[in-house]
Motif scaffolding. Structure first.
Motif, PDB file in Angstrom:
ATOM      1  N   MET A   1     -67.558 -38.777 -20.956  1.00  0.00           N
ATOM      2  CA  MET A   1     -66.783 -39.789 -21.632  1.00  0.00           C
ATOM      3  C   MET A   1     -66.797 -41.037 -20.767  1.00  0.00           C
ATOM      4  SD  MET A   1     -62.951 -39.375 -23.135  1.00  0.00           S
ATOM      5  CE  MET A   1     -63.365 -37.814 -23.817  1.00  0.00           C
ATOM      6  N   ALA A   2     -66.668 -42.137 -21.401  1.00  0.00           N
ATOM      7  CA  ALA A   2     -66.751 -43.406 -20.680  1.00  0.00           C
ATOM      8  C   ALA A   2     -65.453 -43.739 -19.973  1.00  0.00           C
ATOM      9  CB  ALA A   2     -67.102 -44.507 -21.663  1.00  0.00           C
ATOM     10  N   SER A   3     -65.534 -44.761 -19.166  1.00  0.00           N
ATOM     11  CA  SER A   3     -64.366 -45.159 -18.394  1.00  0.00           C
ATOM     12  C   SER A   3     -63.400 -46.038 -19.182  1.00  0.00           C
ATOM     13  CB  SER A   3     -64.812 -45.893 -17.132  1.00  0.00           C
ATOM     14  OG  SER A   3     -65.527 -47.052 -17.490  1.00  0.00           O
ATOM     15  N   SER A   4     -63.720 -46.367 -20.414  1.00  0.00           N
ATOM     16  CA  SER A   4     -62.879 -47.231 -21.235  1.00  0.00           C
ATOM     17  C   SER A   4     -62.115 -46.393 -22.257  1.00  0.00           C
ATOM     18  CB  SER A   4     -63.754 -48.275 -21.944  1.00  0.00           C
ATOM     19  OG  SER A   4     -62.977 -49.071 -22.778  1.00  0.00           O
ATOM     20  N   VAL A   5     -60.799 -46.296 -22.073  1.00  0.00           N
ATOM     21  CA  VAL A   5     -59.995 -45.429 -22.928  1.00  0.00           C
ATOM     22  C   VAL A   5     -58.784 -46.175 -23.489  1.00  0.00           C
ATOM     23  CG1 VAL A   5     -60.689 -43.359 -21.656  1.00  0.00           C
ATOM     24  CG2 VAL A   5     -58.570 -44.531 -21.037  1.00  0.00           C
ATOM     25  N   PHE A   6     -58.258 -45.641 -24.582  1.00  0.00           N
ATOM     26  CA  PHE A   6     -57.003 -46.109 -25.156  1.00  0.00           C
ATOM     27  C   PHE A   6     -55.954 -45.070 -24.789  1.00  0.00           C
ATOM     28  CE2 PHE A   6     -53.701 -46.246 -28.346  1.00  0.00           C
ATOM     29  CZ  PHE A   6     -53.455 -47.600 -28.473  1.00  0.00           C
ATOM     30  N   GLU A  12     -41.061 -46.809 -24.687  1.00  0.00           N
ATOM     31  CA  GLU A  12     -39.745 -46.973 -24.080  1.00  0.00           C
ATOM     32  C   GLU A  12     -39.452 -45.913 -23.022  1.00  0.00           C
ATOM     33  OE1 GLU A  12     -40.189 -47.036 -27.411  1.00  0.00           O
ATOM     34  OE2 GLU A  12     -39.679 -49.109 -27.904  1.00  0.00           O
ATOM     35  N   ARG A  13     -39.846 -44.695 -23.265  1.00  0.00           N
ATOM     36  CA  ARG A  13     -39.501 -43.611 -22.352  1.00  0.00           C
ATOM     37  C   ARG A  13     -40.482 -43.471 -21.191  1.00  0.00           C
ATOM     38  NH1 ARG A  13     -35.875 -39.638 -22.733  1.00  0.00           N
ATOM     39  NH2 ARG A  13     -36.179 -37.920 -21.302  1.00  0.00           N
ATOM     40  N   ASP A  14     -41.758 -43.744 -21.434  1.00  0.00           N
ATOM     41  CA  ASP A  14     -42.782 -43.362 -20.464  1.00  0.00           C
ATOM     42  C   ASP A  14     -43.610 -44.494 -19.874  1.00  0.00           C
ATOM     43  OD1 ASP A  14     -42.204 -40.609 -20.574  1.00  0.00           O
ATOM     44  OD2 ASP A  14     -43.346 -40.411 -22.434  1.00  0.00           O
ATOM     45  N   VAL A  15     -43.285 -45.750 -20.147  1.00  0.00           N
ATOM     46  CA  VAL A  15     -44.130 -46.841 -19.660  1.00  0.00           C
ATOM     47  C   VAL A  15     -44.270 -46.823 -18.135  1.00  0.00           C
ATOM     48  CG1 VAL A  15     -42.337 -48.636 -19.558  1.00  0.00           C
ATOM     49  CG2 VAL A  15     -44.734 -49.269 -19.949  1.00  0.00           C
ATOM     50  N   ASN A  16     -43.244 -46.443 -17.403  1.00  0.00           N
ATOM     51  CA  ASN A  16     -43.352 -46.404 -15.937  1.00  0.00           C
ATOM     52  C   ASN A  16     -44.317 -45.312 -15.483  1.00  0.00           C
ATOM     53  OD1 ASN A  16     -41.497 -48.532 -15.435  1.00  0.00           O
ATOM     54  ND2 ASN A  16     -39.860 -47.135 -15.974  1.00  0.00           N
ATOM     55  N   ARG A  17     -44.305 -44.183 -16.156  1.00  0.00           N
ATOM     56  CA  ARG A  17     -45.252 -43.115 -15.836  1.00  0.00           C
ATOM     57  C   ARG A  17     -46.682 -43.554 -16.183  1.00  0.00           C
ATOM     58  NH1 ARG A  17     -40.590 -40.423 -17.686  1.00  0.00           N
ATOM     59  NH2 ARG A  17     -39.752 -39.066 -16.079  1.00  0.00           N
ATOM     60  N   VAL A  18     -46.826 -44.246 -17.283  1.00  0.00           N
ATOM     61  CA  VAL A  18     -48.147 -44.735 -17.696  1.00  0.00           C
ATOM     62  C   VAL A  18     -48.684 -45.741 -16.676  1.00  0.00           C
ATOM     63  CG1 VAL A  18     -49.407 -45.987 -19.496  1.00  0.00           C
ATOM     64  CG2 VAL A  18     -47.736 -44.228 -20.125  1.00  0.00           C
ATOM     65  N   GLN A  19     -47.818 -46.565 -16.133  1.00  0.00           N
ATOM     66  CA  GLN A  19     -48.251 -47.497 -15.084  1.00  0.00           C
ATOM     67  C   GLN A  19     -48.808 -46.739 -13.883  1.00  0.00           C
ATOM     68  OE1 GLN A  19     -44.608 -49.757 -14.662  1.00  0.00           O
ATOM     69  NE2 GLN A  19     -45.483 -51.481 -15.795  1.00  0.00           N
ATOM     70  N   LEU A  20     -48.205 -45.604 -13.547  1.00  0.00           N
ATOM     71  CA  LEU A  20     -48.726 -44.783 -12.453  1.00  0.00           C
ATOM     72  C   LEU A  20     -50.132 -44.290 -12.780  1.00  0.00           C
ATOM     73  CD1 LEU A  20     -45.580 -42.653 -11.526  1.00  0.00           C
ATOM     74  CD2 LEU A  20     -46.589 -44.527 -10.199  1.00  0.00           C
ATOM     75  N   VAL A  21     -50.334 -43.860 -14.021  1.00  0.00           N
ATOM     76  CA  VAL A  21     -51.665 -43.398 -14.444  1.00  0.00           C
ATOM     77  C   VAL A  21     -52.665 -44.543 -14.337  1.00  0.00           C
ATOM     78  CG1 VAL A  21     -53.032 -42.486 -16.370  1.00  0.00           C
ATOM     79  CG2 VAL A  21     -50.717 -41.600 -15.954  1.00  0.00           C
ATOM     80  N   GLN A  22     -52.289 -45.713 -14.828  1.00  0.00           N
ATOM     81  CA  GLN A  22     -53.210 -46.848 -14.764  1.00  0.00           C
ATOM     82  C   GLN A  22     -53.474 -47.266 -13.316  1.00  0.00           C
ATOM     83  OE1 GLN A  22     -52.021 -49.976 -17.565  1.00  0.00           O
ATOM     84  NE2 GLN A  22     -53.660 -49.166 -18.842  1.00  0.00           N
ATOM     85  N   ASN A  23     -52.499 -47.124 -12.439  1.00  0.00           N
ATOM     86  CA  ASN A  23     -52.683 -47.500 -11.035  1.00  0.00           C
ATOM     87  C   ASN A  23     -53.679 -46.612 -10.301  1.00  0.00           C
ATOM     88  OD1 ASN A  23     -50.943 -49.638 -11.302  1.00  0.00           O
ATOM     89  ND2 ASN A  23     -49.196 -48.568 -10.428  1.00  0.00           N
ATOM     90  N   GLY A  29     -57.973 -48.759 -19.187  1.00  0.00           N
ATOM     91  CA  GLY A  29     -57.170 -48.632 -20.396  1.00  0.00           C
ATOM     92  C   GLY A  29     -56.807 -50.001 -20.928  1.00  0.00           C
ATOM     93  N   GLN A  30     -56.167 -50.014 -22.086  1.00  0.00           N
ATOM     94  CA  GLN A  30     -55.718 -51.281 -22.653  1.00  0.00           C
ATOM     95  C   GLN A  30     -54.636 -51.873 -21.754  1.00  0.00           C
ATOM     96  OE1 GLN A  30     -54.822 -48.324 -23.847  1.00  0.00           O
ATOM     97  NE2 GLN A  30     -52.744 -48.360 -24.636  1.00  0.00           N
ATOM     98  N   PRO A  31     -54.472 -53.184 -21.794  1.00  0.00           N
ATOM     99  CA  PRO A  31     -53.397 -53.776 -20.986  1.00  0.00           C
ATOM    100  C   PRO A  31     -52.032 -53.285 -21.478  1.00  0.00           C
ATOM    101  CG  PRO A  31     -54.563 -55.464 -22.275  1.00  0.00           C
ATOM    102  CD  PRO A  31     -55.208 -54.153 -22.571  1.00  0.00           C
ATOM    103  N   LEU A  32     -51.152 -53.003 -20.540  1.00  0.00           N
ATOM    104  CA  LEU A  32     -49.793 -52.617 -20.912  1.00  0.00           C
ATOM    105  C   LEU A  32     -48.998 -53.877 -21.208  1.00  0.00           C
ATOM    106  CD1 LEU A  32     -48.836 -49.794 -18.396  1.00  0.00           C
ATOM    107  CD2 LEU A  32     -49.567 -49.597 -20.769  1.00  0.00           C
ATOM    108  N   TYR A  59     -62.756 -50.946 -29.258  1.00  0.00           N
ATOM    109  CA  TYR A  59     -63.918 -50.807 -28.381  1.00  0.00           C
ATOM    110  C   TYR A  59     -63.743 -49.747 -27.300  1.00  0.00           C
ATOM    111  CZ  TYR A  59     -65.162 -55.044 -30.799  1.00  0.00           C
ATOM    112  OH  TYR A  59     -65.445 -55.953 -31.786  1.00  0.00           O
ATOM    113  N   LYS A  60     -62.699 -48.955 -27.437  1.00  0.00           N
ATOM    114  CA  LYS A  60     -62.479 -47.892 -26.461  1.00  0.00           C
ATOM    115  C   LYS A  60     -63.315 -46.674 -26.848  1.00  0.00           C
ATOM    116  CE  LYS A  60     -59.527 -50.378 -24.281  1.00  0.00           C
ATOM    117  NZ  LYS A  60     -60.016 -51.214 -23.227  1.00  0.00           N
TER     118      LYS A  60
END
Length: 161
Positions: A1-6, A12-23, A29-32, A59-60
């Protein structure tokens, strides 16, 4: 699979956890959106939210559902799962309840692919959650396992033929 994902998730509940994943910086991934930008999109109505999702997903190469405690019950997550399935994009889930958000972890949530009515047994749902010797979730070890596994797991998404 490619490095470009959605990334699909409950904002509301998980955006901080998602930032950890993106970090981790293993996948693109798409911009938060900031909370204000997300509210701005939501205020314009359901058509605007669907349009934003469609444009971000366009395009993901794959869709990764980041699964927290309430992810399966979110209408927009269900929309994103069904869109990925209809578009025949590789689809998988990764549990994120074991990542720290402001110093606390969460409990696991139900499988969002079951809620979407898809053959959940065929769609991989990976769980990097690690526990200490007392059985408590170890968020640092969970993050390390996720960082070590994210690229590999992203290659295992199911593609509908």
């Amino acid at each position: 699979m490619a490095s470009s994902v959605f990334y699909s998730f409950h904002y509301e509940r998980d955006v901080n956890r998602v930032q950890l994943v993106q970090n981790i910086n293993a996948l693109e991934g798409q911009p938060l959106l900031t909370p204000q930008a997300w509210e701005s999109v939501r205020r314009r109505g359901t058509a605007a939210v669907a349009e934003w999702i469609d444009e971000q997903m366009k395009y993901k190469k794959a869709v990764i559902v980041l699964v927290g405690r309430e992810t399966a019950s979110r209408d927009w997550v269900q929309y994103e799962i069904n869109k990925a399935w209809a578009d025949k994009r590789p689809l998988l889930g990764i549990a994120i309840h074991g990542l720290s958000s402001f110093g606390s972890v969460d409990s696991a949530g139900p499988n969002p692919f079951d809620a979407a009515g898809l053959p959940a047994s065929r769609i991989p749902l990976f769980d990097p959650t690690q526990r200490d010797y007392l059985g408590r979730i170890d968020s640092k070890a969970t993050y390390t396992r996720l960082a070590d596994s994210l690229v590999t797991w992203s290659t295992m998404g199911v593609v509908r033929k």
